[in-house]
Design an enzyme around this catalytic site. Structure first.
Site, PDB file in Angstrom:
ATOM      1  N   GLY A  83     -13.831 -16.224  -6.939  1.00  0.00           N
ATOM      2  CA  GLY A  83     -14.709 -15.122  -7.314  1.00  0.00           C
ATOM      3  C   GLY A  83     -15.907 -14.890  -6.424  1.00  0.00           C
ATOM      4  N   VAL A  84     -15.880 -15.371  -5.177  1.00  0.00           N
ATOM      5  CA  VAL A  84     -17.010 -15.139  -4.271  1.00  0.00           C
ATOM      6  C   VAL A  84     -16.502 -14.479  -2.995  1.00  0.00           C
ATOM      7  CG1 VAL A  84     -18.315 -17.105  -5.154  1.00  0.00           C
ATOM      8  CG2 VAL A  84     -16.849 -17.400  -3.163  1.00  0.00           C
TER       9      VAL A  84
ATOM     10  N   HIS B 170       0.819  -1.217   0.000  1.00  0.00           N
ATOM     11  CA  HIS B 170       0.000   0.000   0.000  1.00  0.00           C
ATOM     12  C   HIS B 170       0.851   1.264   0.000  1.00  0.00           C
ATOM     13  CE1 HIS B 170       0.482  -0.613   4.449  1.00  0.00           C
ATOM     14  NE2 HIS B 170       0.597   0.699   4.431  1.00  0.00           N
TER      15      HIS B 170
ATOM     16  N   SER C  12       5.276   1.972   8.251  1.00  0.00           N
ATOM     17  CA  SER C  12       4.760   0.840   7.490  1.00  0.00           C
ATOM     18  C   SER C  12       5.808   0.369   6.483  1.00  0.00           C
ATOM     19  CB  SER C  12       3.483   1.245   6.750  1.00  0.00           C
ATOM     20  OG  SER C  12       2.932   0.147   6.093  1.00  0.00           O
TER      21      SER C  12
ATOM     22  N   ASP D   5      -0.320  -7.586   1.134  1.00  0.00           N
ATOM     23  CA  ASP D   5       0.248  -6.277   1.459  1.00  0.00           C
ATOM     24  C   ASP D   5       1.774  -6.306   1.486  1.00  0.00           C
ATOM     25  OD1 ASP D   5       0.059  -3.584   1.947  1.00  0.00           O
ATOM     26  OD2 ASP D   5      -0.006  -3.801   4.113  1.00  0.00           O
TER      27      ASP D   5
END
Length: 378
Positions: free
Chosen positions: A243-244, A81, A190, A111
């Site tokens: 895909g759910v 990020h 971070s 991440d």
């Protein structure tokens, strides 16, 4: 009497020869100043410039964070990020030298990101990886990073407050149990390393709770070690696409709603173009809030997946980890009081809009990038 003396001598000898760890002491207890001097040359400042082409004003944004050198040929590990979607990346070394960073690989779901910086004439100082599976609650840890207040590297000291923490509103953290620490992880830290008292990296600082003090989180270094080869070789982590999105429901929810539901995975969202969408799975349409939990009812409930009942988070995780690109998925669905079966083949998961780390989560600072995937709520 002589026998007692002999056994006493043997016992003392054994105690003196026993490793200190066996006596309940930590294997390392290096002085903190020495630890900082050892590792800080490997920690870098990272700033990334991004442009939002869909914004009329404030199109340019600057994100700052930290990273650390993991190889002498210029590889830097940080969080996704901080750098994902950026047009320019600048890296400042510990000695003040500035250079450009090239994005080698990124995975917004976990991440993590890998940069490459030009190698100077002398060898770059690199960190040493530890074993995040060996840490225990109560172990002392150190976080090093560059806070975003115009300050240089700082060190914060704390302990491991918890292991295998699952963060709220971060869906993929289901498969990414995090390290919780009370070592202060300030904005800008971070991507910096979380270290044990040996000076080994056991985590990558990633997030902190904005509504609490002394609660920070780090991605276990063993996760990074597992995916680093893929990030460097392919620029991404290759994973199958189901895909759910949704959550596990059980007896508790059925008792509250007084509805004829079944135990299973409640499908709330379907990713457009995904194998699940092409197979005709249906997402929810009726929003409902119970206490602090939100539900989107009306979608399919997956009761069985590849022969395994999805009646617990653990079984769902096991099912997800078993998926392979090109593999066949067989689902049993409960819809409108009827049971039906569907079958489809998995393809590679592409980067999706939900992967882009932007904005601010409800409970996490902007340090945390958006994840994408299933939420599990009992």
């Amino acid at each position: 009497m002589r026998g007692y003396l002999v056994w006493g001598f043997i016992l003392v000898s054994v105690i003196m020869m026993t490793p200190r760890t066996a006596l309940g002491q930590s294997k390392c207890s290096r002085p903190i100043p020495e630890l900082f001097q050892q590792v800080s040359p490997s920690v870098v400042f990272v700033s990334a410039v991004a442009i939002d082409p869909f914004s009329i004003t404030d199109r340019v944004s600057l994100v700052v964070g930290s990273g650390f050198i993991i190889s002498t040929d210029g590889l830097v590990l940080t969080t996704s990020h901080v750098v994902f979607g950026s047009q320019a990346i600048r890296v400042i070394l510990d000695d003040g030298r500035q250079t450009t960073g090239k994005l080698v690989g990124v995975d917004p779901i976990l991440d993590l990101a890998v940069l490459r910086i030009p190698v100077p004439p002398e060898r770059l100082p690199k960190v040493t990886f530890g074993d995040s599976a060996a840490i225990r609650v109560g172990d002392q840890v150190v976080a090093i990073g560059n806070p975003s207040f115009g300050l240089e590297q700082t060190l914060t000291l704390g302990v491991v407050s918890g292991l295998n923490r699952i963060l709220p509103e971060t869906p993929m953290s289901l498969t990414l149990p995090l390290i919780q620490t009370d070592a202060a992880i300030n904005p800008g830290n971070s991507g910096g390393p979380l270290l044990n008292r040996c000076g080994e990296v056991i985590g990558i600082n990633s997030a902190f709770l904005t509504q609490a003090e002394g609660i920070g989180f780090a991605v276990p270094i063993n996760v990074a070690k597992r995916i680093l080869p893929e990030l460097v070789k392919y620029g991404r982590v290759i994973r199958p696409w189901l895909g759910v999105g949704g959550k596990i429901i059980g007896r508790e929810l059925r008792a509250i709603l007084k509805m004829p539901l079944v135990d299973g995975f409640l499908v709330e969202t379907i990713e457009p173009g995904s194998p699940a969408a092409q197979a005709g799975l249906r997402g929810g349409h009726l929003p409902m809030r119970i206490a602090a939990e939100e539900f989107l009812l009306g979608g399919d409930i997956i009761t069985v997946a590849n022969g395994e009942r999805l009646d617990s988070p653990e079984r769902y995780v096991h099912f997800i980890h078993s998926l392979k690109i090109g593999g066949q998925v067989r689902l049993t669905l409960y819809r409108d009081g009827e049971t039906r079966k569907v079958e489809f083949r998995l393809v590679e998961r592409p980067l999706l809009p939900g992967d882009v780390p932007y904005g601010q989560r409800r409970v996490l600072s902007p340090m945390w990038g958006h994840g994408f995937g299933p939420r599990i709520i009992r």
